[in-house]
Design a protein around this motif. Structure first.
Motif, PDB file in Angstrom:
ATOM      1  N   LEU A 301     -10.607  13.050   5.255  1.00 17.44           N
ATOM      2  CA  LEU A 301     -11.350  14.154   4.659  1.00 17.44           C
ATOM      3  C   LEU A 301     -10.687  14.589   3.362  1.00 17.44           C
ATOM      4  O   LEU A 301      -9.465  14.772   3.303  1.00 17.44           O
ATOM      5  N   ARG A 302     -11.489  14.728   2.335  1.00 16.75           N
ATOM      6  CA  ARG A 302     -11.012  15.334   1.092  1.00 16.75           C
ATOM      7  C   ARG A 302     -11.493  16.786   1.103  1.00 16.75           C
ATOM      8  O   ARG A 302     -12.695  17.052   0.991  1.00 16.75           O
ATOM      9  N   GLY A 303     -10.578  17.695   1.282  1.00 20.02           N
ATOM     10  CA  GLY A 303     -10.924  19.106   1.372  1.00 20.02           C
ATOM     11  C   GLY A 303      -9.768  19.955   0.897  1.00 20.02           C
ATOM     12  O   GLY A 303      -9.181  19.673  -0.166  1.00 20.02           O
ATOM     13  N   THR A 304      -9.439  20.982   1.649  1.00 22.39           N
ATOM     14  CA  THR A 304      -8.296  21.835   1.310  1.00 22.39           C
ATOM     15  C   THR A 304      -7.491  22.121   2.565  1.00 22.39           C
ATOM     16  O   THR A 304      -7.989  21.988   3.694  1.00 22.39           O
ATOM     17  N   VAL A 305      -6.232  22.510   2.374  1.00 21.74           N
ATOM     18  CA  VAL A 305      -5.405  22.980   3.471  1.00 21.74           C
ATOM     19  C   VAL A 305      -4.812  24.325   3.085  1.00 21.74           C
ATOM     20  O   VAL A 305      -4.487  24.568   1.920  1.00 21.74           O
ATOM     21  N   GLN A 306      -4.688  25.192   4.074  1.00 21.71           N
ATOM     22  CA  GLN A 306      -3.999  26.468   3.903  1.00 21.71           C
ATOM     23  C   GLN A 306      -2.734  26.395   4.732  1.00 21.71           C
ATOM     24  O   GLN A 306      -2.763  25.992   5.898  1.00 21.71           O
ATOM     25  N   LEU A 307      -1.607  26.771   4.145  1.00 24.94           N
ATOM     26  CA  LEU A 307      -0.311  26.548   4.767  1.00 24.94           C
ATOM     27  C   LEU A 307       0.399  27.829   5.177  1.00 24.94           C
ATOM     28  O   LEU A 307       1.472  27.772   5.776  1.00 24.94           O
ATOM     29  N   ARG A 308      -0.182  28.969   4.843  1.00 24.32           N
ATOM     30  CA  ARG A 308       0.346  30.268   5.264  1.00 24.32           C
ATOM     31  C   ARG A 308      -0.831  31.173   5.610  1.00 24.32           C
ATOM     32  O   ARG A 308      -1.936  30.985   5.114  1.00 24.32           O
ATOM     33  N   ALA A 309      -0.560  32.201   6.418  1.00 21.75           N
ATOM     34  CA  ALA A 309      -1.640  33.084   6.862  1.00 21.75           C
ATOM     35  C   ALA A 309      -2.352  33.744   5.697  1.00 21.75           C
ATOM     36  O   ALA A 309      -3.560  33.939   5.734  1.00 21.75           O
ATOM     37  N   HIS A 310      -1.622  34.105   4.672  1.00 21.14           N
ATOM     38  CA  HIS A 310      -2.246  34.755   3.523  1.00 21.14           C
ATOM     39  C   HIS A 310      -2.008  33.939   2.249  1.00 21.14           C
ATOM     40  O   HIS A 310      -1.960  34.481   1.154  1.00 21.14           O
ATOM     41  N   GLY A 311      -1.876  32.641   2.428  1.00 20.24           N
ATOM     42  CA  GLY A 311      -1.586  31.768   1.303  1.00 20.24           C
ATOM     43  C   GLY A 311      -2.840  31.214   0.662  1.00 20.24           C
ATOM     44  O   GLY A 311      -3.966  31.401   1.139  1.00 20.24           O
ATOM     45  N   ALA A 312      -2.621  30.501  -0.442  1.00 23.25           N
ATOM     46  CA  ALA A 312      -3.724  29.896  -1.176  1.00 23.25           C
ATOM     47  C   ALA A 312      -4.171  28.597  -0.511  1.00 23.25           C
ATOM     48  O   ALA A 312      -3.459  28.015   0.319  1.00 23.25           O
ATOM     49  N   GLU A 313      -5.358  28.146  -0.873  1.00 21.75           N
ATOM     50  CA  GLU A 313      -5.833  26.830  -0.445  1.00 21.75           C
ATOM     51  C   GLU A 313      -5.305  25.779  -1.405  1.00 21.75           C
ATOM     52  O   GLU A 313      -5.237  26.000  -2.622  1.00 21.75           O
TER      53      GLU A 313
END
Length: 361
Positions: A301-313
């Motif tokens: 999948l080419r998409g996004t990941v979020q790595l912190r609860a209030h972090g950026a994509e």
């Protein structure tokens, strides 16, 4: 439907329960007693999991006009959330206890018990949206209110759990919810949001970890090293540090260029903490384990990941191979640590999540 409304004692869960009842569902409110000693958890404006919160939840249920009960899940919470949090820090990883609580307590222990008692769904005050996908599966999407979106901490939910979940607040803003609470006569309308970690009573996570882990951690003290191995200082336990940390290092000498140093690596076996410049925190890829998928797992999948609860994509290419997940970050991320969760998105849709086992720089 027969709906079990989880009521924390805050404004969000109270309005969610009220909306579920107003929609015509047969609603019963429950408050989760998660502390074996409620006085040891937060209170007041930083509150969560306190006797005060249980009383607030009961008063809200009375105003709504629904039955209310308290369920004691303190043993499960201590074992699956608190002990897991301690074990992860002792191993040099950085866990997210809110994801673990959602996975093990709110949408496992509670949902399992609710279904066994004949309820059809559990409603919570989380900010996320559910909709029916074209393939017939239930999709979870980000909330309308970007500032309150909680889909990250719900990325551990699988399809069966989503089919029995209700998130009545996903299409609202926080301001709307507070206004509605006041109009409904709910006394929690202006109650401050809880934040930080509910089981750390005074908000001092490092001090709490030092108290709890001091005797059982493999290294209660060790060296803080520069990247070339030069000792810059000493510490009282690797569990007091996280990847990307800048403050509180208490180093005896400044960096040659005068710039701040950041924690780059934590090695609990040898007891060493390595520090260096911010640019050396850049992560270009990561490996995830223990994936949990909200629906059918993607192969690639080419998409996004979020790595912190209030972090950026972060734009990313995600490849799934059995129980492993490889993430190629198309732009570098900074300060990412093993133990954190990588939640995968396709647009606003939550695809699933995995625990970060290793990062690549």
């Amino acid at each position: 439907m027969k709906v079990l409304a989880a009521m924390s004692g805050g404004v969000d869960s109270a309005v969610a329960a009220a909306r579920a009842a107003e929609a015509g569902h047969d609603v019963t409110g429950i408050h989760l007693a998660l502390s074996r000693n409620p006085a040891s958890y937060r209170s007041g404006a930083r509150g969560c999991c306190t006797i005060e919160d249980a009383n607030d939840a009961r008063r809200a249920a009375d105003v709504i006009g629904i039955p209310f009960y308290v369920w004691d899940l303190s043993e499960e919470f201590h074992e699956d959330v608190v002990e897991d949090f301690l074990a992860e820090y002792a191993a040099g990883r950085t866990p997210n206890p809110c994801l673990r609580c959602n996975e093990k307590i709110k949408f496992a222990a509670v949902l399992d018990r609710a279904l066994a008692l004949g309820f059809d769904a559990v409603a919570t005050g989380h900010y996320a949206r559910l909709r029916q996908g074209t393939d017939g599966q239930v999709e979870m999407h980000r909330a309308v209110d970007d500032g309150k979106d909680q889909s990250y901490v719900l990325g551990v939910l699988d399809q069966e759990q989503l089919r029995h979940s209700l998130f009545p607040l996903g299409g609202s803003t926080k301001a709307d919810v507070r206004r509605e609470a006041a109009e409904r006569g709910l006394l929690v309308a202006d109650k401050p949001d809880s934040h930080d970690i509910c089981f750390v009573a005074d908000g001092d996570t490092s001090g709490w970890l030092r108290e709890k882990l001091g005797e059982r951690a493999p290294n209660t003290e060790g060296a803080i090293l520069d990247e070339d191995g030069t000792e810059l200082g000493r510490h009282e336990g690797t569990f007091g540090y996280t990847i990307g940390q800048r403050k509180g290092l208490r180093l005896g000498r400044p960096a040659p260029d005068g710039k701040p140093r950041f924690v780059l690596d934590i090695e609990p076996v040898s007891g060493t903490v390595t520090v260096g410049p911010r640019e050396h925190l850049a992560v270009h890829g990561l490996t995830g384990i223990r994936p949990r998928w909200c629906g059918t797992p993607p192969a690639r999948l080419r998409g996004t990941v979020q790595l912190r609860a209030h972090g950026a994509e972060h734009p990313a290419v995600v490849t799934v191979d059995g129980d492993g997940v490889e993430v190629e970050l198309l732009e570098p991320a900074y300060g990412i640590a093993p133990g954190q969760a990588a939640v995968v998105y396709d647009g606003t849709r939550v695809v699933g999540s995995a625990t970060i086992a290793a990062t690549r720089r």
